[in-house]
Design an enzyme around this catalytic site. Structure first.
Site, PDB file in Angstrom:
ATOM      1  N   TYR A  34       7.882   5.067  -3.025  1.00 56.29           N
ATOM      2  CA  TYR A  34       7.374   5.592  -1.757  1.00 56.29           C
ATOM      3  C   TYR A  34       6.628   4.523  -0.981  1.00 56.29           C
ATOM      4  O   TYR A  34       6.373   3.419  -1.488  1.00 56.29           O
ATOM      5  CB  TYR A  34       6.466   6.799  -2.007  1.00 56.29           C
ATOM      6  CG  TYR A  34       5.068   6.452  -2.501  1.00 56.29           C
ATOM      7  CD1 TYR A  34       4.858   5.971  -3.789  1.00 56.29           C
ATOM      8  CD2 TYR A  34       3.963   6.590  -1.663  1.00 56.29           C
ATOM      9  CE1 TYR A  34       3.588   5.651  -4.234  1.00 56.29           C
ATOM     10  CE2 TYR A  34       2.679   6.268  -2.101  1.00 56.29           C
ATOM     11  CZ  TYR A  34       2.497   5.808  -3.382  1.00 56.29           C
ATOM     12  OH  TYR A  34       1.238   5.483  -3.812  1.00 56.29           O
ATOM     13  N   ARG A  53       8.865  -3.574   1.442  1.00 55.12           N
ATOM     14  CA  ARG A  53       8.319  -3.282   0.115  1.00 55.12           C
ATOM     15  C   ARG A  53       9.040  -2.086  -0.507  1.00 55.12           C
ATOM     16  O   ARG A  53       9.300  -2.069  -1.720  1.00 55.12           O
ATOM     17  CB  ARG A  53       6.803  -3.031   0.192  1.00 55.12           C
ATOM     18  CG  ARG A  53       6.158  -2.922  -1.188  1.00 55.12           C
ATOM     19  CD  ARG A  53       4.645  -2.892  -1.133  1.00 55.12           C
ATOM     20  NE  ARG A  53       4.151  -1.720  -0.422  1.00 55.12           N
ATOM     21  CZ  ARG A  53       2.869  -1.501  -0.151  1.00 55.12           C
ATOM     22  NH1 ARG A  53       1.942  -2.388  -0.524  1.00 55.12           N
ATOM     23  NH2 ARG A  53       2.487  -0.425   0.511  1.00 55.12           N
ATOM     24  N   ARG A 100      19.499  17.507 -15.523  1.00 53.59           N
ATOM     25  CA  ARG A 100      18.455  16.695 -16.143  1.00 53.59           C
ATOM     26  C   ARG A 100      18.944  15.933 -17.367  1.00 53.59           C
ATOM     27  O   ARG A 100      19.415  16.522 -18.345  1.00 53.59           O
ATOM     28  CB  ARG A 100      17.274  17.577 -16.545  1.00 53.59           C
ATOM     29  CG  ARG A 100      16.054  16.765 -16.975  1.00 53.59           C
ATOM     30  CD  ARG A 100      14.900  17.669 -17.373  1.00 53.59           C
ATOM     31  NE  ARG A 100      13.700  16.880 -17.609  1.00 53.59           N
ATOM     32  CZ  ARG A 100      13.489  16.139 -18.692  1.00 53.59           C
ATOM     33  NH1 ARG A 100      14.396  16.095 -19.641  1.00 53.59           N
ATOM     34  NH2 ARG A 100      12.377  15.438 -18.821  1.00 53.59           N
ATOM     35  N   HIS A 102      17.850  11.761 -19.091  1.00 55.10           N
ATOM     36  CA  HIS A 102      17.116  10.535 -18.785  1.00 55.10           C
ATOM     37  C   HIS A 102      17.993   9.507 -18.081  1.00 55.10           C
ATOM     38  O   HIS A 102      17.597   8.891 -17.106  1.00 55.10           O
ATOM     39  CB  HIS A 102      16.514   9.930 -20.054  1.00 55.10           C
ATOM     40  CG  HIS A 102      15.277  10.643 -20.513  1.00 55.10           C
ATOM     41  ND1 HIS A 102      15.276  11.970 -20.856  1.00 55.10           N
ATOM     42  CD2 HIS A 102      14.004  10.210 -20.668  1.00 55.10           C
ATOM     43  CE1 HIS A 102      14.051  12.337 -21.202  1.00 55.10           C
ATOM     44  NE2 HIS A 102      13.260  11.279 -21.097  1.00 55.10           N
ATOM     45  N   LYS A 147       5.928   0.443  -6.139  1.00 60.39           N
ATOM     46  CA  LYS A 147       5.190   1.577  -5.580  1.00 60.39           C
ATOM     47  C   LYS A 147       5.905   2.861  -6.003  1.00 60.39           C
ATOM     48  O   LYS A 147       6.658   3.465  -5.232  1.00 60.39           O
ATOM     49  CB  LYS A 147       5.048   1.451  -4.055  1.00 60.39           C
ATOM     50  CG  LYS A 147       3.864   2.216  -3.508  1.00 60.39           C
ATOM     51  CD  LYS A 147       3.474   1.742  -2.136  1.00 60.39           C
ATOM     52  CE  LYS A 147       2.539   2.698  -1.417  1.00 60.39           C
ATOM     53  NZ  LYS A 147       1.220   2.852  -2.034  1.00 60.39           N
ATOM     54  N   GLU A 179      -6.949  -3.521  -9.764  1.00 58.15           N
ATOM     55  CA  GLU A 179      -7.010  -2.949  -8.414  1.00 58.15           C
ATOM     56  C   GLU A 179      -7.636  -1.574  -8.497  1.00 58.15           C
ATOM     57  O   GLU A 179      -7.943  -1.087  -9.582  1.00 58.15           O
ATOM     58  CB  GLU A 179      -5.603  -2.863  -7.814  1.00 58.15           C
ATOM     59  CG  GLU A 179      -4.640  -2.017  -8.638  1.00 58.15           C
ATOM     60  CD  GLU A 179      -3.228  -1.958  -8.068  1.00 58.15           C
ATOM     61  OE1 GLU A 179      -3.042  -2.246  -6.880  1.00 58.15           O
ATOM     62  OE2 GLU A 179      -2.310  -1.610  -8.833  1.00 58.15           O
ATOM     63  N   LEU A 203      -0.354  -3.832  -7.116  1.00 60.46           N
ATOM     64  CA  LEU A 203       0.543  -3.644  -5.985  1.00 60.46           C
ATOM     65  C   LEU A 203       0.235  -4.729  -4.947  1.00 60.46           C
ATOM     66  O   LEU A 203      -0.929  -4.975  -4.639  1.00 60.46           O
ATOM     67  CB  LEU A 203       0.302  -2.263  -5.363  1.00 60.46           C
ATOM     68  CG  LEU A 203       1.312  -1.894  -4.272  1.00 60.46           C
ATOM     69  CD1 LEU A 203       2.634  -1.463  -4.900  1.00 60.46           C
ATOM     70  CD2 LEU A 203       0.774  -0.791  -3.380  1.00 60.46           C
TER      71      LEU A 203
HETATM   72  C1  LIG Z   1      -2.339   1.251  -6.570  1.00 60.61           C
HETATM   73  C2  LIG Z   1      -2.479   0.780  -5.156  1.00 60.61           C
HETATM   74  N1  LIG Z   1      -2.964  -0.453  -4.924  1.00 60.61           N
HETATM   75  C3  LIG Z   1      -3.124  -0.917  -3.671  1.00 60.61           C
HETATM   76  C4  LIG Z   1      -2.814  -0.135  -2.556  1.00 60.61           C
HETATM   77  C5  LIG Z   1      -3.018  -0.691  -1.181  1.00 60.61           C
HETATM   78  O1  LIG Z   1      -1.770  -1.042  -0.606  1.00 60.61           O
HETATM   79  P1  LIG Z   1      -1.553  -1.060   0.959  1.00 60.61           P
HETATM   80  O2  LIG Z   1      -2.589  -1.944   1.548  1.00 60.61           O
HETATM   81  O3  LIG Z   1      -0.184  -1.613   1.124  1.00 60.61           O
HETATM   82  O4  LIG Z   1      -1.678   0.351   1.437  1.00 60.61           O
HETATM   83  C6  LIG Z   1      -2.293   1.145  -2.756  1.00 60.61           C
HETATM   84  C7  LIG Z   1      -1.935   1.969  -1.605  1.00 60.61           C
HETATM   85  O5  LIG Z   1      -1.639   3.120  -1.698  1.00 60.61           O
HETATM   86  C8  LIG Z   1      -2.117   1.617  -4.087  1.00 60.61           C
HETATM   87  O6  LIG Z   1      -1.626   2.840  -4.319  1.00 60.61           O
END
Ligand SMILES: Cc1ncc(COP(=O)(O)O)c(C=O)c1O
Length: 280
Positions: A34, A53, A100, A102, A147, A179, A203
Site C-alpha cells: 500500500y 515505491r 485460500r 498459501h 510497505k 523507525e 521503510l
Molecule cells: C513503518 C513506517 N516507517 C516510516 C513511515 C514514513 O514514510 P513516509 O514518509 O513515506 O510516509 C511510514 C509511513 O506510513 C511507516 O509506516
C-alpha cells in the site's frame, strides 16, 4: 453530506456499496502492499515517489502490478469525485482473489482499492508542545522496506504507545533504533541531524528523504548512522517524519526528557520549511 466515493478494482463507487471478495488474499493473508500520500489543496504531494515505491513494494513480493500511469489518472479522478481539498490518498494493491492456499497462482490479477479521506492534520498546539514516544523491541520481519499491508506488529506497537499516553512507538533492534511504528526517526546532535541508514529494517520514508533534502539545502549536516537507544535518550532533539505526521517534535522518550523538554528549534524550522514546500 454526500457519501465518499472510493475506487475498487477499476470502478468508482460510493463507500457503502464498495465490496471485495472474502477470498481476496489481502483479507486472507495480508498479502498486499500500500501507499498513503497526502493531498494538499487538491495536489498530491510527491505522488511519483509514492507510486514508484508502490511499484518497488509490489516487485519485492512478486506481484505483477502494471498500469501505474493509469492508476495515477484514476487517483486524480477519485480526488475530483471527492471534491479535491486536503486528503489522505490511500492506495492498496492486493494479490487478488482465489481459493485460500498459501501458494499463489501466477496469473492472478491484483486488486487495487483507493480511498481519499479528508485529512485531519494534527492541531498546531500538539506540535508546539511536542509529543511523547516509547521504545519497544523490533519484532517485525526482516523486510521492512516493503510497505506491506501486514501491519500487526505496527498496530500493536502504536496501540501500546497510545495505552501509555504516548504518540509513537520507536522500534529498537539489537540496541539500535530502526523507525517508529508509522514514522521515521531523526535526532539532532548539536547542529547536525542523524537518522538510521536505509537498510532492510526500515521503510525508505518519502518524508525522510524530503526532510534530508530540506536540511541539506539550508546547510544542516545530515548523517545516516545507526543510533543506539542510549544515544537517542541524550539527543538534543528528537523528531518523527511521515506523510501524515509531517515533522513532529518528540519531547520525551520512555519518560526521559529530551533536550530541555520542549520542541527543538531544528525540528520546528524543518517543519516550517516542509509546510512551505507542500503548500508551495
Ligand atoms: C513503518 C513506517 N516507517 C516510516 C513511515 C514514513 O514514510 P513516509 O514518509 O513515506 O510516509 C511510514 C509511513 O506510513 C511507516 O509506516
Amino acid at each position: 453530506v454526500s457519501e465518499p466515493v472510493v475506487y475498487v478494482d477499476g470502478r468508482f463507487v460510493e463507500c457503502s456499496r464498495a465490496a471485495v471478495s472474502i477470498e481476496d488474499r489481502g483479507y486472507q493473508f495480508g498479502d498486499g502492499v500500500y501507499e498513503v500520500a497526502r493531498v494538499y489543496d487538491g495536489r498530491p504531494f510527491k505522488m511519483r515517489e509514492h507510486l514508484d515505491r508502490l511499484a518497488r513494494s509490489a516487485r519485492a513480493i512478486r506481484m505483477d502490478l502494471r498500469g501505474l500511469d493509469s492508476l495515477e489518472r484514476d487517483a486524480l479522478e477519485l480526488l475530483h469525485l471527492n471534491g479535491w481539498g486536503n486528503r489522505d490518498l490511500y492506495i492498496q494493491a492486493t494479490r487478488g482473489a482465489c481459493p485460500r492456499s498459501h501458494c499463489f497462482p501466477r496469473d492472478l490479477e491484483p486488486v487495487v482499492v483507493m480511498t481519499a479521506r479528508e485529512a485531519h492534520p494534527y492541531p498546531p498546539a500538539l506540535r508546539r508542545q511536542g509529543v511523547a514516544a516509547i521504545t519497544l523491541s523490533d519484532d517485525r520481519w526482516a523486510r521492512c522496506y516493503i510497505k506491506s499491508i501486514s501491519l500487526l506488529s505496527n498496530v500493536l506497537a502504536k496501540q501500546k504507545a497510545r495505552d501509555e499516553g504516548a504518540f509513537e512507538a520507536i522500534y529498537i533492534r539489537d540496541g539500535f533504533m530502526s523507525e517508529g511504528s508509522s514514522t521515521n526517526v531523526f535526532i539532532v546532535e548539536g547542529d547536525s541531524l542523524v537518522t538510521p541508514p536505509l537498510t532492510n529494517y526500515i521503510l525508505p520514508g518519502i518524508t525522510r528523504a524530503t526532510v534530508i533534502g530540506l536540511a541539506t539545502g539550508c546547510g544542516i549536516p545530515v548523517a545516516e548512522e545507526s543510533v543506539s537507544r542510549e544515544r537517542l535518550l541524550v539527543a538534543d532533539e528528537v523528531f518523527l517524519t511521515g506523510t501524515t505526521t509531517e515533522v513532529m517534535p518528540v519531547v520525551t522518550v520512555d519518560g526521559v526528557r529530551i533536550g530541555c523538554g520542549a520542541p527543538g528549534r531544528t525540528a520546528l524550522r524543518l517543519f516550517e520549511q516542509y509546510m512551505r514546500l507542500v503548500t508551495g
